[in-house]
Design an enzyme around this catalytic site. Structure first.
Site, short mmCIF file in Angstrom:
data_model
loop_
_atom_site.label_atom_id
_atom_site.label_comp_id
_atom_site.label_asym_id
_atom_site.label_seq_id
_atom_site.Cartn_x
_atom_site.Cartn_y
_atom_site.Cartn_z
N ALA A 28 2.40 -23.80 -33.40
CA ALA A 28 2.04 -22.45 -33.81
C ALA A 28 3.29 -21.60 -33.85
CB ALA A 28 1.03 -21.84 -32.84
N HIS A 87 0.49 -18.83 -25.28
CA HIS A 87 1.94 -18.99 -25.48
C HIS A 87 2.43 -18.07 -26.61
CE1 HIS A 87 5.73 -21.41 -25.65
NE2 HIS A 87 5.70 -20.99 -26.90
N GLU A 88 1.76 -18.15 -27.76
CA GLU A 88 2.22 -17.34 -28.90
C GLU A 88 2.04 -15.86 -28.60
OE1 GLU A 88 3.95 -19.06 -30.77
OE2 GLU A 88 3.11 -21.01 -30.19
N1 TRP Z 1 8.48 -20.67 -31.92
C1 TRP Z 1 7.34 -21.52 -32.07
C2 TRP Z 1 6.70 -21.68 -30.71
O1 TRP Z 1 7.11 -21.65 -29.70
C3 TRP Z 1 7.58 -22.89 -32.55
C4 TRP Z 1 8.35 -23.13 -33.80
C5 TRP Z 1 9.68 -23.17 -33.94
C6 TRP Z 1 7.86 -23.57 -35.03
N2 TRP Z 1 10.03 -23.62 -35.19
C7 TRP Z 1 8.94 -23.87 -35.85
C8 TRP Z 1 6.59 -23.73 -35.51
C9 TRP Z 1 8.77 -24.37 -37.15
C10 TRP Z 1 6.42 -24.23 -36.79
C11 TRP Z 1 7.50 -24.56 -37.59
O2 TRP Z 1 5.67 -21.81 -30.37
ZN ZN Z 2 7.24 -20.79 -28.17
#
Ligand code: TRP
Ligand code: ZN
Length: 905
Positions: free
Chosen positions: A269, A304-305
């Site tokens: 996500a 988390h998100e």
């Molecule tokens: N930042 C997102 C998380 O922690 C995850 C994420 C990073 C992501 N790069 C991505 C999701 C690319 C999809 C595609 O949860």
């Molecule tokens: Zn994250």
């Protein structure tokens, strides 16, 4: 149309960081959405960074068609350097100027799922880490933060819902059956948090009032038909909002918070400001289609998100080397949230054990392999390769240790001190892009008298040194002195680029038990009185000795309670000591750990022995202990299920210098077989006592009961495999048909498939026809088969056959992973074949997937990370397969980095 960057791979180094030469204060984006040709008008207010010498403006771009560039409304000269758009003739001085860029892109052909893409007729974006440059030319780096205004225009009938970050300020019809919506995000943000969604979606809505009395609207958008599966996600979101306010005083800072689900998504996500985009796997859940594990995952990923809204969005990363600043911290927060939601101490311990199991079975191997890197890496070729278990899960442990190290007499867990540190962190850095150092500094400064403050520079080695430290514990009891001398020594193996390590700060929580299992009072030699129960020693030297006094007999040490540090603890426990810990330790984590050590020791003995694997790997002492756990009146079912589950094959493999995957598999299967037979009547008892749980609720108690009933049924079917008794497979089939929820149904199906009973085929067919219209359930169906025990080399042909199934779609990441990653990553007994056919399959798939989705391919490529530890003939064959991938001339940066590092091992 993947973009293969030309020339040799460039390495990006942390030490090369320089502030941006320009700032972008505002962005006004207008999208004319069309699947084949979307037009993007990007109007920015740009300002030169006065702290740096005047220089050209270099904007990142990828797979874009550039139509026009205007500076302050007039055409300007520009040039392309690689994929960057370079503007040299800009207004002098540091006054802001208008930069307008007009580009087009092709979302329908975007198979990488980075940037703007189409999934089942709906537009989605994914910009982290560097996807925004696939939408428009920009300074695509997290320390450039801008105010975004977004106008979306699209066909009204095909795309009735138009979403972006922030608040909807205007909407209405346009000519030609089109319409528009205008969104303004009140918060500045880096472009990786930009998002848009346009499509024919429906939503569930909930109004909430925060503690301060403000009203917020929460929405969960899904495809028509999925609305009845969004209740749990919405509840999880509300619980997460309430928790962040209660525990950290962090409120929701938006009038409107949206979650949108898509079935085509590279990861779990994404925390885009106010518009989180999710893999359907982590949103949709109904009792009929999702298991207890799915429900728990939805809860933790939604949380988390949401938690990123503060840790990640309000305070973001200065550069991508600081990724763990937001990810480690946010994983820590979601783990704490899930524990608080679980409630009882026992349910909290179950969650902790599950988290540690992930760390040890997956992160420890990463830290010991060719991709090992510090929690804050020093270099990368492709940032997408560093969304790792090290950055996320080990990063969370590093944050957890900070909480432990700000603990005190009055706040033993460190929770209060940690909350103070968070408060200071936001007071100092709200609205900024900062580093891991800034976080640890705030934590230490808010707790000036803590161990963390005292040891901060040394503690920060956890961010800079890769590898899993080993702590060797030696205890000597002196009967005449009535003392117990505990020597703790630490070391850390070399990792790529880091041959020598300095000692870490390692909090070792411990207790001492009497031989009868009684918790003993703890008094160190210099202390005036004893303290009962748990205490934490802080190891800072390579070796340190601690002397406990006033002990009447030799104690049983319970070391590293609650897994207080991400280390490998070595201690020559006797079996008797482990049995005492398993039976009596007040620390549930170490109770579980004692059982795992007993099983591991027996597995390793059988693996290392010469000759064929004995039928009896387990002895009476172990089996009796397991029986006692199974019947224990005071232990929760969920905990029992964890204790009775044998260590994973990969975890066993990590304890060996040379890994023969087939022998490990054979030994573990023999152990399972033996556990099934020797405890047969006990499994019957456990099954009968836990199989009925009333109306489905995904709470810890009833899900624990379902887990134990599921394991018992599996064991009974495994036992039936040898004795040919059809009773239990028959019962499993019946339960499979009659189950009132997916957890029980799937566990029964799994019992049949794992035991290899003839009824499995019938059940699989029935399951497919019943759920063929539910993608997430079909993913389970595929994965169950690709992950089944290999008995006659039949799994690889089955996997190839599954890829020909009409429901198999290679381009859908969830589906590809359900078959290919399950086989290559999660079925070692089937993957590591003496004929190397598993590796040939891996090689073909990595290349095939790399041609359209490098991110997914690079994750698959890591299945052979540990090749150099394999026994022959696996070792040479694996190396050869990796070399074959590396020899391919059109590799993505992503896969190239993984295989290059593997070959250097
Ligand atoms: N930042 C997102 C998380 O922690 C995850 C994420 C990073 C992501 N790069 C991505 C999701 C690319 C999809 C595609 O949860
Ligand atoms: Zn994250």
């Amino acid at each position: 149309m993947t973009s293969l960057r030309e020339g040799p791979t460039t390495v990006i180094r942390r030490e090369d960081y320089v502030a941006p030469a320009y700032f972008i204060d505002t962005v006004d984006l207008t999208f004319d959405l069309d699947p084949a040709k979307t037009r993007v008008l990007n109007r920015m207010r740009v300002r030169r960074n006065p702290a740096l010498p005047a220089q050209a403006l270099r904007l990142d771009g990828e797979d874009l068609n550039l139509a026009r560039v205007l500076v302050n409304g007039t055409g300007t000269s520009f040039r392309m350097e690689g994929s960057q758009l370079v503007l040299e003739k800009l207004p002098e001085g540091t006054e802001p100027f208008e930069l307008e860029i007009f580009t087009t892109c092709n979302p329908a052909k975007n198979t990488q799922l980075m940037g703007l893409y189409v999934s089942q007729g709906t537009f989605f974006t994914q910009c982290e880490a560097e996807g925004f440059r696939r939408i428009t030319y920009f300074l695509d780096r997290p320390d450039v933060m801008a105010s975004f205004t977004v106008t979306l225009r699209a066909d009204q009938a095909a795309y009735p819902v138009l979403l972006s970050n922030g608040n909807l300020v205007e909407q209405g019809p346009l000519e030609g059956g089109r319409h528009y919506a205008k969104w303004v995000d009140p918060h500045k943000k880096p472009c990786y948090l930009f998002a848009l969604v346009a499509g024919n979606l429906v939503h569930r809505e909930q109004k909430i009032i925060s503690r301060s009395g403000t009203e917020h609207t929460l929405q969960v958008y899904v495809r028509r038909g999925d609305l009845d599966k969004t209740e749990h996600a919405m509840h999880s979101l509300m619980a997460a909002i309430a928790w962040d306010e209660a525990r950290f005083g962090l409120p929701l800072d938006l009038e409107r918070f949206m979650i949108v689900a898509t079935s085509d998504f590279n990861m779990g996500a994404m925390e885009n400001k106010g518009l989180n985009i999710f893999n359907t796997k982590y949103v949709l859940a109904s009792p009929a289609t999702a298991t207890d594990t799915d429900f728990a995952n939805v809860e933790s990923v939604v949380a988390h998100e949401y938690f990123h809204n503060w840790t990640g969005n309000r305070v973001t990363c200065r550069d991508w080397f600081q990724l763990s600043l937001k990810e480690g911290l946010t994983v820590f927060r979601d783990q704490e949230f899930s524990m608080d939601m679980a409630g009882s101490p026992s349910a909290r311990a179950v969650k902790r054990i599950e988290d540690v199991r992930v760390l040890r079975t997956a992160q420890f191997p990463e830290d010991a392999g060719p991709m090992a890197h510090p929690v804050r890496p020093d270099q990368y070729a492709e940032i997408n390769n560093f969304y790792t278990l090290t950055v996320y899960e080990k990063g969370a442990e590093v944050v957890r240790m900070q909480q432990t190290l700000v603990g005190s007499q009055s706040d033993p867990s460190g929770r209060e001190g940690f909350a103070k540190g968070m408060k200071l962190y936001f007071e100092r850095h709200d609205g900024q892009a900062v580093t891991c150092d800034d976080f640890a500094q705030a934590m230490a400064d808010a707790n000036p008298d803590s161990d963390l403050a005292r040891l901060l520079p040394q503690f920060k080695r956890w961010y800079s040194q890769a590898g899993t430290p080993r702590v060797k514990a030696q205890g000597i009891y002196n009967a005449s002195e009535r003392t117990y001398t505990l020597t703790l020594s630490q070391s850390c193996p070399a990792t790529p680029g880091q041959p020598v390590k300095e000692p870490f700060v390692i909090p070792v929580a411990l207790g001492l038990l009497s031989a009868e299992g009684q918790e003993l009072p703890l008094q160190l030699a210099h202390e005036s009185h004893a303290r009962t129960g748990n205490r934490t020693l802080v190891l800072t030297q390579a070796s340190e000795t601690f002397t406990f006094i006033n002990l009447d007999s030799a104690p049983v040490p319970s070391l590293l309670r609650g897994f207080s540090a991400p280390v490998i603890l070595e201690h020559d426990y006797t079996d008797t000591q482990l049995l005492t810990l398993l039976a009596h330790d007040t620390d549930p984590f170490n109770r579980w750990e004692a059982g795992q050590r007993l099983a591991l020791r027996r597995a390793l003995t059988a693996i290392r022995a010469d000759g064929p694997v004995p039928a009896e790997v387990l002895d009476t002492a172990y089996l009796d202990a397991m029986r006692a756990v199974l019947h224990h009146p005071g232990l929760d079912a969920a905990f029992k299920e964890l204790v009775l589950t044998l260590p994973a094959e990969t975890y066993i493999g990590e304890q060996l210098d040379v890994v023969d995957p087939q022998r490990i598999h054979t030994v573990r299967e023999a152990m399972r077989q033996q556990l099934a037979h020797a405890l047969h009547d006990d499994w019957v008892h456990a099954y009968e006592a836990h199989k009925d749980n009333g109306a489905y609720r995904p709470d810890p108690v009833s899900s624990g009961r379902r887990a134990l009933a599921g394991l018992a049924l599996q064991m009974l079917c495994v036992a039936a495999r040898d004795n040919g008794n059809p009773v239990w497979p028959g019962k499993a089939y019946q339960r499979f048909k009659d189950a009132g929820n997916m957890t029980d149904r799937f566990n029964a199906l799994q019992a049949l498939v794992i035991s290899g009973h003839a009824l499995a085929q019938e059940a699989l067919q029935r399951f497919h026809s019943q759920f063929q219209h539910d993608d997430l359930v079909l993913d389970k169906w595929f994965a169950l088969q690709a992950g089944a025990p290999d008995r006659s080399g039949n799994i690889l042909p089955l996997v190839r056959q599954l890829m020909q199934h009409p429901d198999f779609h290679l381009r859908n990441p969830n589906r590809a992973r359900s078959v290919i990653s399950t086989y290559c990553h999660a079925n070692p007994g089937a993957f590591h074949r003496a004929d190397a056919a598993g590796y040939a399959f891996w090689c073909e798939r990595v290349l095939e997937i790399d041609a359209f989705n490098p991110q997914v391919a690079a994750r698959l490529a890591r299945a052979l990370d540990r090749w150099s530890k394999l026994a022959e003939p696996y070792r040479s064959a694996a190396r050869e397969a990796i070399a074959r991938v590396a020899a391919h001339d059109a590799l993505s940066n992503d896969v190239r980095e993984v295989v290059t590092r593997a070959l250097a091992d």
